[in-house]
Motif scaffolding. Structure first.
Motif, PDB file in Angstrom:
ATOM      1  N   UNK A   2       0.854  -1.189   0.000  1.00  0.00           N
ATOM      2  CA  UNK A   2       0.000   0.000   0.000  1.00  0.00           C
ATOM      3  C   UNK A   2       0.888   1.235   0.000  1.00  0.00           C
ATOM      4  N   UNK A   3       0.706   2.073  -1.004  1.00  0.00           N
ATOM      5  CA  UNK A   3       1.528   3.280  -1.162  1.00  0.00           C
ATOM      6  C   UNK A   3       0.716   4.479  -0.690  1.00  0.00           C
ATOM      7  N   UNK A   4       1.115   5.046   0.438  1.00  0.00           N
ATOM      8  CA  UNK A   4       0.340   6.133   1.048  1.00  0.00           C
ATOM      9  C   UNK A   4       0.931   7.491   0.683  1.00  0.00           C
ATOM     10  N   UNK A   5       0.984   7.769  -0.589  1.00  0.00           N
ATOM     11  CA  UNK A   5       1.579   9.035  -1.030  1.00  0.00           C
ATOM     12  C   UNK A   5       0.707  10.213  -0.608  1.00  0.00           C
ATOM     13  N   UNK A   6       1.321  11.151   0.130  1.00  0.00           N
ATOM     14  CA  UNK A   6       0.605  12.332   0.574  1.00  0.00           C
ATOM     15  C   UNK A   6      -0.001  12.209   1.953  1.00  0.00           C
ATOM     16  N   UNK A   7       0.157  11.058   2.600  1.00  0.00           N
ATOM     17  CA  UNK A   7      -0.431  10.876   3.923  1.00  0.00           C
ATOM     18  C   UNK A   7       0.270  11.763   4.952  1.00  0.00           C
ATOM     19  N   UNK A   8      -0.486  12.268   5.910  1.00  0.00           N
ATOM     20  CA  UNK A   8       0.064  13.118   6.963  1.00  0.00           C
ATOM     21  C   UNK A   8       0.319  12.291   8.218  1.00  0.00           C
ATOM     22  N   UNK A   9       1.306  12.685   9.022  1.00  0.00           N
ATOM     23  CA  UNK A   9       1.620  11.921  10.231  1.00  0.00           C
ATOM     24  C   UNK A   9       0.426  11.732  11.162  1.00  0.00           C
ATOM     25  N   UNK A  10      -0.455  12.749  11.244  1.00  0.00           N
ATOM     26  CA  UNK A  10      -1.556  12.632  12.196  1.00  0.00           C
ATOM     27  C   UNK A  10      -2.686  11.726  11.711  1.00  0.00           C
ATOM     28  N   UNK A  11      -2.595  11.214  10.476  1.00  0.00           N
ATOM     29  CA  UNK A  11      -3.618  10.305   9.969  1.00  0.00           C
ATOM     30  C   UNK A  11      -3.076   8.936   9.608  1.00  0.00           C
ATOM     31  N   UNK A  12      -1.755   8.782   9.619  1.00  0.00           N
ATOM     32  CA  UNK A  12      -1.153   7.555   9.104  1.00  0.00           C
ATOM     33  C   UNK A  12      -1.464   6.340   9.957  1.00  0.00           C
ATOM     34  N   UNK A  30      -6.284  -6.775   5.773  1.00  0.00           N
ATOM     35  CA  UNK A  30      -5.380  -7.851   5.382  1.00  0.00           C
ATOM     36  C   UNK A  30      -4.096  -7.414   4.719  1.00  0.00           C
ATOM     37  N   UNK A  31      -3.929  -6.119   4.436  1.00  0.00           N
ATOM     38  CA  UNK A  31      -2.720  -5.616   3.773  1.00  0.00           C
ATOM     39  C   UNK A  31      -1.676  -5.264   4.827  1.00  0.00           C
ATOM     40  N   UNK A  32      -0.500  -5.893   4.718  1.00  0.00           N
ATOM     41  CA  UNK A  32       0.502  -5.760   5.778  1.00  0.00           C
ATOM     42  C   UNK A  32       1.866  -5.296   5.261  1.00  0.00           C
ATOM     43  N   UNK A  33       1.896  -4.737   4.060  1.00  0.00           N
ATOM     44  CA  UNK A  33       3.101  -4.112   3.513  1.00  0.00           C
ATOM     45  C   UNK A  33       2.729  -2.667   3.209  1.00  0.00           C
ATOM     46  N   UNK A  34       3.373  -1.730   3.908  1.00  0.00           N
ATOM     47  CA  UNK A  34       2.940  -0.335   3.836  1.00  0.00           C
ATOM     48  C   UNK A  34       4.141   0.586   3.645  1.00  0.00           C
ATOM     49  N   UNK A  54       6.481   7.759   9.180  1.00  0.00           N
ATOM     50  CA  UNK A  54       6.993   6.388   9.266  1.00  0.00           C
ATOM     51  C   UNK A  54       7.233   6.005  10.719  1.00  0.00           C
ATOM     52  N   UNK A  55       7.786   6.932  11.499  1.00  0.00           N
ATOM     53  CA  UNK A  55       8.028   6.644  12.919  1.00  0.00           C
ATOM     54  C   UNK A  55       6.731   6.266  13.625  1.00  0.00           C
ATOM     55  N   UNK A  56       5.684   7.039  13.401  1.00  0.00           N
ATOM     56  CA  UNK A  56       4.402   6.754  14.052  1.00  0.00           C
ATOM     57  C   UNK A  56       3.813   5.441  13.561  1.00  0.00           C
ATOM     58  N   UNK A  57       3.942   5.185  12.271  1.00  0.00           N
ATOM     59  CA  UNK A  57       3.407   3.955  11.701  1.00  0.00           C
ATOM     60  C   UNK A  57       4.122   2.737  12.282  1.00  0.00           C
ATOM     61  N   UNK A  58       5.434   2.805  12.349  1.00  0.00           N
ATOM     62  CA  UNK A  58       6.211   1.692  12.901  1.00  0.00           C
ATOM     63  C   UNK A  58       5.870   1.473  14.374  1.00  0.00           C
ATOM     64  N   UNK A  59       5.773   2.567  15.109  1.00  0.00           N
ATOM     65  CA  UNK A  59       5.485   2.462  16.541  1.00  0.00           C
ATOM     66  C   UNK A  59       4.132   1.802  16.789  1.00  0.00           C
ATOM     67  N   UNK A  60       3.141   2.130  15.974  1.00  0.00           N
ATOM     68  CA  UNK A  60       1.790   1.617  16.185  1.00  0.00           C
ATOM     69  C   UNK A  60       1.540   0.274  15.503  1.00  0.00           C
ATOM     70  N   UNK A  61       2.175   0.053  14.363  1.00  0.00           N
ATOM     71  CA  UNK A  61       1.817  -1.105  13.535  1.00  0.00           C
ATOM     72  C   UNK A  61       2.981  -2.021  13.184  1.00  0.00           C
ATOM     73  N   UNK A  62       4.176  -1.663  13.618  1.00  0.00           N
ATOM     74  CA  UNK A  62       5.370  -2.396  13.189  1.00  0.00           C
ATOM     75  C   UNK A  62       5.444  -3.833  13.636  1.00  0.00           C
ATOM     76  N   UNK A  63       4.624  -4.222  14.603  1.00  0.00           N
ATOM     77  CA  UNK A  63       4.614  -5.624  15.034  1.00  0.00           C
ATOM     78  C   UNK A  63       3.675  -6.474  14.185  1.00  0.00           C
ATOM     79  N   UNK A  64       2.895  -5.834  13.296  1.00  0.00           N
ATOM     80  CA  UNK A  64       1.935  -6.554  12.468  1.00  0.00           C
ATOM     81  C   UNK A  64       2.124  -6.318  10.983  1.00  0.00           C
TER      82      UNK A  64
END
Length: 213
Positions: free
Chosen positions: A16-26, A37-41, A54-64
């Motif tokens: 999933x390519x989140x081009x333009x996503x903001x940190x507060x919504x990622x 079911x999509x686990x490659x981001x 990316x930091x926020x995404x990894x912190x919240x979702x990096x284990x899945x």
């Protein structure tokens, strides 16, 4: 966690390519993707404050999910992504230094290529997964032809104009998976909208997998 691990667990081969996503919504969007079911981001580095995203995404979702960056153009960017825990490194081009540094750090590079020369250069630098980009500009026949000469074990992905409507065509051409941008996320999309798009993509993968079995 590596791409092989994600796929071995039955997740669809979709980045999933989140081009333009903001940190507060990622994070909300990442959660919606994982739930579907999509686990490659990837968060492309031309998004707003991408390293923080990316930091926020990894912190919240990096284990899945395997999270990282797209549109990675130089070694400094790799260092920044690695510094916040990102592991997936997707590029639009073939840059030997970028690929080699990602490999050296134990990250997962998925460099973009357009020609056989670029594909072989990427493999020589250590990449095992390559992305044909822009895929629809070349077509499935082009991918089939290149796959015939690539070293055994090299996996190819199709990115650019790919989505639920043509997923099965790319799988039939030998693509391991696809990267999806606007067909899964556009700036301003809510998490609910992303979830709906993601579910459609996952269903398209199930159909493609059945046809190729």
């Amino acid at each position: 966690m590596r791409v092989d691990d994600i796929l071995a667990e039955g997740a669809p081969p979709i980045v999933a390519i989140l081009r333009g996503v903001k940190p507060d919504e990622v994070v909300a969007i990442g959660e919606a993707l994982i739930e579907a079911g999509i686990r490659l981001i990837e968060v492309p580095l031309n998004s707003p404050d991408p390293i923080e995203g990316i930091r926020r995404l990894v912190e919240a979702c990096g284990d899945r999910a395997l999270c990282g960056a797209g549109t990675v153009l130089d070694v400094d960017a790799i260092e920044a992504v690695a510094g916040v825990g990102g592991r997936l490194i997707v590029t639009p081009n073939t840059d030997i230094a970028v690929i080699a540094r990602a490999v050296a750090l134990g990250l997962e590079p998925m460099p973009g290529f357009a020609t056989p020369s670029e594909a072989f250069a990427a493999v020589k630098a250590g990449a095992t997964r390559l992305k044909l980009f822009p895929a629809t500009g070349f077509g499935t026949g082009y991918l089939k032809a290149i796959r015939e000469v690539l070293p055994a074990g090299t996996k190819t992905w199709a990115v650019g104009g790919t989505g639920a409507a043509n997923f099965a065509e790319w799988v039939a051409a030998g693509a391991e998976g696809i990267g999806v941008g606007g067909a899964v996320y556009k700036p301003g999309d809510s998490a609910a909208t992303v979830a709906e798009k993601a579910r459609a993509l996952v269903e398209a993968w199930r159909v493609a997998e059945t046809r190729s079995a």
